[in-house]
Design a protein around this motif. Structure first.
Motif, short mmCIF file in Angstrom:
data_model
loop_
_atom_site.label_atom_id
_atom_site.label_comp_id
_atom_site.label_asym_id
_atom_site.label_seq_id
_atom_site.Cartn_x
_atom_site.Cartn_y
_atom_site.Cartn_z
N SER A 214 81.91 93.40 63.54
CA SER A 214 81.97 91.47 63.58
C SER A 214 80.98 90.70 64.55
CB SER A 214 83.13 91.21 64.80
OG SER A 214 83.11 92.10 66.03
N ARG B 7 77.48 87.57 65.28
CA ARG B 7 76.55 86.63 65.33
C ARG B 7 75.90 86.29 64.40
NH1 ARG B 7 77.20 82.11 69.81
NH2 ARG B 7 79.76 81.82 68.66
N ASP C 224 79.92 83.22 64.43
CA ASP C 224 80.70 84.59 64.08
C ASP C 224 81.00 84.59 62.67
OD1 ASP C 224 80.32 84.27 67.36
OD2 ASP C 224 82.08 83.46 67.03
#
Length: 138
Positions: A91, A93, A102
């Motif tokens: 995960s 950004r 994101d």
């Protein structure tokens, strides 16, 4: 291990599977410069990668333990990495031509093709070959 004080999760080694090449003989793995994958282990994606060997010198993707920089100018800061069979889901950004978004990077190692497969929503999918380690102590 990430540098002390860093906000980066420590990744356990992925479970041994045929897909991630664990159990391969040392002769099956090779060092930088011959486009073979780095050996299995935590942070296996760290290093310089490119879509073709002749792009390694000038337009390599730069993966560190904490981030990704692409030749097109996208920058992703990693939030959490989860070991998966054959790779990682990260995960992140990302910032490219607009505001930060994101995203979930899917990185899988294709042992038979000696490549790392990269998928994301904010950056074009790519098959990458290993160019070598990062300069310095990453």
């Amino acid at each position: 291990m990430p540098p002390s004080g860093a906000d980066v999760p420590v990744l356990p080694e992925p479970e041994p599977t045929e897909a991630n090449g664990q159990g391969a003989t040392p002769d099956a793995q090779a060092g930088a410069g011959d486009s073979l994958l780095p050996p299995p282990g935590a942070f296996r994606f760290v290093g310089l990668w490119a879509t073709e060997a002749d792009l390694c010198a000038d337009t390599a993707w730069r993966f560190t333990r904490e981030s990704l920089e692409t030749p097109a100018g996208s920058v992703c800061k990693f939030v959490n990495a989860t070991p998966m069979s054959g790779g990682y889901d990260i995960s992140t950004r990302c910032t490219s031509e607009g505001p930060p978004v994101d995203d979930m990077l899917k990185i899988r190692f294709a042992e038979s093709a000696q490549a790392m497969l990269f998928e994301a929503d904010s950056i074009a999918d790519a098959g990458l070959i290993y160019c070598g380690p990062l300069d310095g102590a990453e």
